[in-house]
Design a protein around this motif. Structure first.
Motif, mmCIF file in Angstrom:
data_model
loop_
_atom_site.group_PDB
_atom_site.id
_atom_site.type_symbol
_atom_site.label_atom_id
_atom_site.label_comp_id
_atom_site.label_asym_id
_atom_site.label_seq_id
_atom_site.Cartn_x
_atom_site.Cartn_y
_atom_site.Cartn_z
ATOM 1 N N ARG A 589 0.822 -1.210 0.000
ATOM 2 C CA ARG A 589 0.000 0.000 0.000
ATOM 3 C C ARG A 589 0.854 1.257 0.000
ATOM 4 N N VAL A 590 1.896 1.261 0.803
ATOM 5 C CA VAL A 590 2.783 2.417 0.822
ATOM 6 C C VAL A 590 3.450 2.589 -0.537
ATOM 7 N N SER A 591 3.877 1.476 -1.125
ATOM 8 C CA SER A 591 4.560 1.547 -2.420
ATOM 9 C C SER A 591 3.625 2.029 -3.514
ATOM 10 N N GLU A 592 2.385 1.581 -3.471
ATOM 11 C CA GLU A 592 1.431 2.039 -4.482
ATOM 12 C C GLU A 592 1.141 3.529 -4.340
ATOM 13 N N ALA A 593 1.219 4.020 -3.095
ATOM 14 C CA ALA A 593 0.975 5.447 -2.869
ATOM 15 C C ALA A 593 2.179 6.294 -3.262
ATOM 16 N N LEU A 594 3.382 5.735 -3.078
ATOM 17 C CA LEU A 594 4.592 6.551 -3.224
ATOM 18 C C LEU A 594 5.595 6.006 -4.234
ATOM 19 N N GLY A 595 5.232 4.913 -4.904
ATOM 20 C CA GLY A 595 6.230 4.223 -5.726
ATOM 21 C C GLY A 595 6.845 5.048 -6.830
ATOM 22 N N THR A 596 6.153 6.061 -7.319
ATOM 23 C CA THR A 596 6.718 6.891 -8.380
ATOM 24 C C THR A 596 7.501 8.080 -7.831
ATOM 25 N N SER A 597 7.537 8.226 -6.509
ATOM 26 C CA SER A 597 8.285 9.342 -5.911
ATOM 27 C C SER A 597 9.770 9.004 -5.900
ATOM 28 N N HIS A 598 10.557 9.879 -6.460
ATOM 29 C CA HIS A 598 11.977 9.564 -6.592
ATOM 30 C C HIS A 598 12.647 9.362 -5.240
ATOM 31 N N TRP A 599 12.229 10.120 -4.227
ATOM 32 C CA TRP A 599 12.875 9.993 -2.924
ATOM 33 C C TRP A 599 12.561 8.649 -2.271
ATOM 34 N N TYR A 600 11.362 8.125 -2.530
ATOM 35 C CA TYR A 600 10.993 6.837 -1.929
ATOM 36 C C TYR A 600 11.824 5.713 -2.538
ATOM 37 N N LEU A 601 11.900 5.683 -3.857
ATOM 38 C CA LEU A 601 12.692 4.647 -4.514
ATOM 39 C C LEU A 601 14.161 4.779 -4.146
ATOM 40 N N GLY A 602 14.635 6.008 -4.053
ATOM 41 C CA GLY A 602 16.035 6.216 -3.660
ATOM 42 C C GLY A 602 16.304 5.739 -2.241
ATOM 43 N N MET A 603 15.363 5.964 -1.336
ATOM 44 C CA MET A 603 15.544 5.514 0.047
ATOM 45 C C MET A 603 15.624 3.987 0.110
ATOM 46 N N LEU A 604 14.744 3.307 -0.610
ATOM 47 C CA LEU A 604 14.773 1.852 -0.597
ATOM 48 C C LEU A 604 16.091 1.317 -1.166
ATOM 49 N N ARG A 605 16.597 1.975 -2.180
ATOM 50 C CA ARG A 605 17.797 1.477 -2.841
ATOM 51 C C ARG A 605 19.074 1.847 -2.101
ATOM 52 N N ASP A 606 19.136 3.065 -1.578
ATOM 53 C CA ASP A 606 20.408 3.591 -1.082
ATOM 54 C C ASP A 606 20.537 3.600 0.431
ATOM 55 N N HIS A 607 19.430 3.460 1.162
ATOM 56 C CA HIS A 607 19.508 3.554 2.618
ATOM 57 C C HIS A 607 19.008 2.251 3.237
ATOM 58 N N ARG A 608 19.939 1.335 3.381
ATOM 59 C CA ARG A 608 19.577 0.023 3.909
ATOM 60 C C ARG A 608 18.906 0.141 5.272
ATOM 61 N N ALA A 609 19.460 0.973 6.139
ATOM 62 C CA ALA A 609 18.918 1.084 7.490
ATOM 63 C C ALA A 609 17.474 1.577 7.449
ATOM 64 N N ALA A 610 17.197 2.556 6.585
ATOM 65 C CA ALA A 610 15.843 3.091 6.492
ATOM 66 C C ALA A 610 14.878 2.039 5.963
ATOM 67 N N ALA A 611 15.293 1.313 4.920
ATOM 68 C CA ALA A 611 14.420 0.283 4.354
ATOM 69 C C ALA A 611 14.185 -0.844 5.357
ATOM 70 N N GLU A 612 15.216 -1.249 6.080
ATOM 71 C CA GLU A 612 15.058 -2.312 7.075
ATOM 72 C C GLU A 612 14.151 -1.839 8.215
ATOM 73 N N ARG A 613 14.330 -0.608 8.629
ATOM 74 C CA ARG A 613 13.490 -0.054 9.690
ATOM 75 C C ARG A 613 12.032 -0.005 9.239
ATOM 76 N N LEU A 614 11.817 0.421 7.998
ATOM 77 C CA LEU A 614 10.459 0.462 7.459
ATOM 78 C C LEU A 614 9.813 -0.917 7.495
ATOM 79 N N CYS A 615 10.538 -1.927 7.044
ATOM 80 C CA CYS A 615 9.995 -3.290 7.019
ATOM 81 C C CYS A 615 9.700 -3.778 8.438
ATOM 82 N N HIS A 616 10.583 -3.491 9.360
ATOM 83 C CA HIS A 616 10.381 -3.923 10.750
ATOM 84 C C HIS A 616 9.118 -3.296 11.330
#
Length: 1017
Positions: A589-616
């Motif tokens: 749901r979050v991805s469908e809302a924000l998946g085209t936002s460049h900052w969201y995709l960049g965070m998932l790709r470049d910030h492991r800690a942020a992506a892991e925290r989000l999943c947790h």
């Protein structure tokens, strides 16, 4: 080709040979040919108009005088637009004028591009007068009966119907006025039913004693389109009958028992139907259909209100509550009809809570589609895919699901409901506009098809000439183009596709069957292998997980490509949480809302800690996932620890002041204030989930958010109540309980006192009233639904029960009133409650004076033996009476053994006994007071440590319950899954729920022993 033929083609005639023959009929001799053709050319169907004109003039020579009318600007004679439009639209209404030439004057109906409706009261009075009944009577009785009454009733109805059809046909835009037309048709039907009931009373009085008939009140409940005031020109009128009896069950001669009352009521209902539809020289109007009543055709025709409620509460099917959504008292006894509406409303708006309700509504829509005849499937305007039912079912399901909490959606008419759903945010503006436009278009199609022969049909015609006429009818008289059959079918096809897509998108959840492609390396996995991998990771619903993965990775977009690379890792991180399936759904749901936002995709790709925290967080907190679904942009905080630091009260207050200055309207201002509070709860919860805050910092952050919201609401309420007038008083909000101690959790209410002080020279009574209005407005603004609704809002509930005299006392008092009360009447428990009193919002000077006033009360020079006994007695009573029935005292973290209450009451007892002499105990915070008590030697280090640990763990469990489930609970969970989630929140490793449970029970057992020894010893 003759000039006449060319003219006929230009005017839109289809059968040229027949038209030329009709033009030569003697009935048209002597008429100006140009004027005649001009009038016929204005009709939707010139061929039908010409044929109908010949028949009318042949049967009713007086109609010649209606062929022209005076132009209101020039005064010269012009073709009568009302006549020619009616001739070309409704063969049935022309037949009516032929049968009743005395009503030719209906052709003088004023026309307008934007016609106004005829009030229901006027229609009702006219219909009742037609049968010789007094419109002013509470129970009108007709002077006419039998054939005479039926003919009079039906004739008057059709006169009004013809007048409405003329206004409709001459309007500039049929779609714009469609709701008005449907509403007036329903009002006319209601008026006809009132007249039929007046006739029924007269006729049934010949079967039963008049006093019995008079004793039976009968209300006609409109259902379906009639109940919703969106009726067709010709349709069954769905009704139910409710009766009530004056003197029911009494022993006097006038009393009726219920069985006999039902017999009389059934006779009245049957007579109503006969008056409307029974065979007669003047044809029936429409069928009065009572099959939506409980038990359908097998059930009694009439029931008492109590009988209806008994049925709906015990036996009703889901579809019956959907049908009741349109229910409206439309005729008969008004008061009884209104009581029926009010009585069934709670059942309607809670029906979606029934097991499988949504699925049953969806299944019903599928059954309707499945029962369409194959020969009609491609012609259905109402029941087919992309038809009226798709719009109606979509809107009704949204209403039934959401209106239990949002009263703005409790509307009957479809167009009004669409607008309300849009305003409240349940449908996007674009989708709502498309639904509304499509619904109006389809209804106008339906109306124009039915008008021709006044037959109940929902099928698109197939003959080219009929399609051309219908194309002209739908576009309205102001359209200078000549729409074709092809353009009509193209427009209808486009509308059907649009409606069906919106219906499928809104009414059903997506169903995806293909297997997921997790990554390039995983592309060769079979379905079974993919499911086995997901199951091994800990996903319980592997097929469901596959569907989410397919939705995230399908396609060739940049987002899909990136997520195909990331998902193998993200799935593992999600699986580390307590609920991987819920986490994956939330991630989708979050991805469908924000998946085209460049900052969201960049965070998932470049910030492991942020992506892991989000999943947790997504797989561990229902609270955060619910709030993120409303505010997905907050996902950006996961990549920046600074963004997760709670905003100070001062920062929040500055933002609120800025918002208030730009949005002076109270509704706008309070919505923004509540949004800011909602945002700060989300920020705090994410930081808490991420381990960035201590328990004290969480409580402080939540307290600051509440305080800023209350202060903002107080200022908005004051401005709204004063409305530019003088301020007669100053108001102070004092926090109490855990709010006063700044020890609140995610599920805490705001316990408060309201204090005011009149300004110099103000009348005390007027000041009290103004203060009461301000407080009432403040509480309403903080708790009532806002428009548009703030989805998933954590509403701040205000609880003022700790005020003097509790719920029986005034909500707000003056400072002097408090002073007098505490000096003369207060009990020990009230002094104890004041230990946590802390000014929260309002006048600073009043806050200082209030604290100065209550300090001697809450810090007494001495605590007498009677007061000590009262406190101990109240604690024992609370344990025995307030603990929920069936709750295990060992697992109740607030009132149970060694829980929050035990620690807080013990600490507060020490404060009452010693704070007068020991300033270090003068604090509203439990932990600080406990620390001070240890420093003063009131409790030794070991006992203080046990009490502190039990109190903190109990508070942490309360927060964990809300974080995990999104709902407040004061119980240590018993279910293994819930206990595991709470244990992890409290710092335990995965799989150690049993150890956590044992630790809590042991710790609180020791805390209880300390409490009993020091409190009761």
């Amino acid at each position: 080709m003759s000039s006449l033929t060319r003219t006929l083609i230009t005017l839109g005639f289809s059968d040229l040979e027949k038209t030329e023959r009709f033009l030569g009929f003697p009935e048209l001799a002597g008429l100006d040919r140009d004027e005649l053709l001009s009038g016929l050319g204005a009709a939707n169907d010139p061929d039908l108009a010409l044929q109908s004109l010949v028949r009318l003039l042949s049967a009713v020579p007086a109609a010649y005088g209606r062929l022209t009318t005076a132009d209101h600007e020039t005064g010269r004679a012009v073709p009568n637009e009302a006549l020619f439009r009616l001739l070309g639209a409704s063969e049935a209404l022309v037949e009516f004028l032929i049968r009743h030439p005395e009503h030719l004057d209906v052709l003088d109906t004023p026309t307008s591009p934007e016609p106004a409706p005829v009030p229901h009261a006027a229609l009702r009075a006219s219909m009742l007068s037609a049968v010789g009944a007094d419109p002013e009577s509470r129970t009108p009785v007709a002077a006419l009966s039998g054939t005479e009454a039926r003919i009079a009733l039906r004739t008057r109805y059709r006169r009004h119907l013809a007048a409405l059809a003329i206004r409709d046909l001459c309007a500039a835009s049929p779609q714009d006025i469609m709701p008005m037309v449907g509403a007036e048709l329903a009002d006319l039907a209601a008026a006809a039913l009132d007249a039929a009931l007046a006739v029924a009373r007269a006729e049934v009085a010949e079967q039963f004693p008049p006093r019995e008939v008079a004793a039976v009140k009968l209300a006609v409940i409109g259902m379906g389109k009639c109940g919703a005031r969106e009726l067709n020109y010709i349709s069954d009128v769905d009704v139910m009958y409710v009766i009530e009896v004056d003197g029911l069950g009494t022993d006097d001669a006038g009393g009726l028992d219920e069985a006999h009352a039902v017999t009389v009521g059934s006779a009245l209902a049957s007579a109503v139907s006969q008056a409307i539809h029974a065979p007669e020289r003047e044809p029936g109007l429409w069928e009065v259909d009572a099959n939506l009543r409980p038990e359908g055709k097998d059930g009694p025709l009439v029931r008492t209100l109590g009988s209806y409620l008994h049925y709906y509460q015990r036996w009703a099917n889901d579809w019956e509550f959907q049908a009741l959504l349109k229910a409206r008292g439309m005729a008969g006894d008004r008061g009884l009809g209104e009581r029926f509406e009010k009585a069934v409303a709670p059942l309607i708006w809670t029906s979606s809570e029934r097991e499988g309700f949504v699925a049953s509504v969806q299944a019903m829509r599928r059954r309707v589609t499945a029962h369409i005849r194959d020969s009609e499937a491609g012609r259905q305007i109402k029941l087919g895919k992309g038809g009226l039912r798709d719009v109606e079912f979509t809107v009704q399901l949204l209403q039934l699901v959401h209106a239990k909490n949002d009263a703005s959606l409790r509307l009957r008419a479809t167009t009004e409901a669409i607008n309300a759903l849009m305003k409240a945010g349940y449908i996007g503006r674009t989708d709502a506009a498309h639904l509304d436009s499509a619904y109006r278009y389809l209804r106008v199609l339906e109306h124009r098809i039915q008008l021709v022969h006044m037959r109940r049909t929902h099928l698109m015609p197939t003959a080219p000439d009929q399609l051309r006429a219908l194309a002209r009818a739908v576009t309205g008289p102001m359209n200078l183009k000549r729409p074709s059959a092809e353009s009509l079918l193209a427009d209808w096809g486009r509308v059907k596709r649009q409606v069906h897509e919106l219906h499928r998108h809104i009414f059903y959840r997506p169903i995806l069957a293909s297997a997921a492609h997790l990554s390039a390396e995983d592309a060769a996995l079979t379905t079974d292998a993919a499911r086995a991998r997901l199951a091994a990771l800990g996903y319980r619903d592997a097929p469901g997980a596959q569907r989410h993965i397919e939705a995230l990775t399908a396609g060739v977009s940049r987002r899909a490509a990136l997520q195909r690379q990331l998902l193998p890792v993200l799935l593992g991180w999600l699986a580390d949480g307590v609920n991987p399936d819920g986490g994956l759904l939330a991630f989708r749901r979050v991805s469908e809302a924000l998946g085209t936002s460049h900052w969201y995709l960049g965070m998932l790709r470049d910030h492991r800690a942020a992506a892991e925290r989000l999943c947790h967080v997504l797989s561990s907190s229902r609270l955060v996932t619910d709030l993120l679904e409303v505010s997905p942009e907050a996902t950006a905080w996961f990549g920046n620890d600074k963004e997760l630091l709670p905003l100070t009260f001062e920062t929040q207050w500055a933002e609120i002041q800025s918002k208030m200055s730009r949005h002076p309207e109270p509704a706008d201002a309070i919505r923004l204030i509540r949004l800011i509070r909602q945002r700060e709860i989300l920020r705090t919860a994410i930081a808490d989930c991420s381990g960035l805050l201590t328990q004290e910092q969480v409580s402080a952050a939540l307290s600051d958010a509440d305080r800023a919201a209350v202060l903002g609401a107080l200022l908005v309420a004051e401005a709204d109540v004063l409305d530019g007038g003088p301020a007669l008083t100053r108001v102070l909000v004092v926090a109490m309980g855990r709010q006063g101690g700044r020890e609140i959790g995610y599920g805490s209410d705001a316990d408060v006192l309201f204090v005011h002080r009149p300004v110099d020279g103000a009348n005390e009574g007027e000041a009290q009233e103004q203060a009461k209005d301000i407080v009432a407005k403040l509480m309403s603004m903080l708790t009532q639904p806002v428009r548009p609704a703030i989805m998933a809002e954590r509403v701040l509930s205000i609880d003022a029960d700790l005020r003097p005299e509790g719920k029986n006392g005034p909500l707000v008092r003056s400072l002097e009133s408090y002073r007098e009360y505490y000096a003369r009447w207060s009990s020990a428990w009230e002094a104890q409650a004041l230990l946590r009193a802390l000014p929260m919002a309002g006048s600073d000077e009043l806050a200082v004076d209030f604290i100065a006033m209550v300090d001697p009360v809450r810090y007494p020079a001495a605590l007498g033996e009677p007061e000590l006994r009262e406190i101990k007695r109240l604690k024992a009573r609370m344990e025995s009476e307030r603990l929920p029935r069936g709750a295990d005292p060992a697992r109740h973290v607030k009132l149970g053994r060694g829980g929050l209450s035990d620690v807080e009451w013990l600490v507060q007892l020490w404060q009452l006994q010693n704070a007068h002499a020991e300033p270090s105990l003068r604090t509203t915070q439990t932990a600080a007071a406990l620390h001070a008590a240890h420093g003063l030697g009131l409790v030794d280090a070991e006992d203080a440590a046990v009490l502190d640990a039990a109190w903190r763990l109990a508070g942490k469990i309360r927060n964990a319950n809300v974080i995990w489930t999104g709902k407040s609970s004061d119980l240590l969970p018993s279910a293994r899954g819930d206990l595991e989630a709470v244990a992890r929140w409290c710092g335990y490793e995965p799989g150690h729920a049993a150890a956590f449970e044992e630790d809590y029970l042991g710790l609180t057992r020791r805390a209880r022993a300390v409490f009993e020894r020091l409190f009761y010893g």
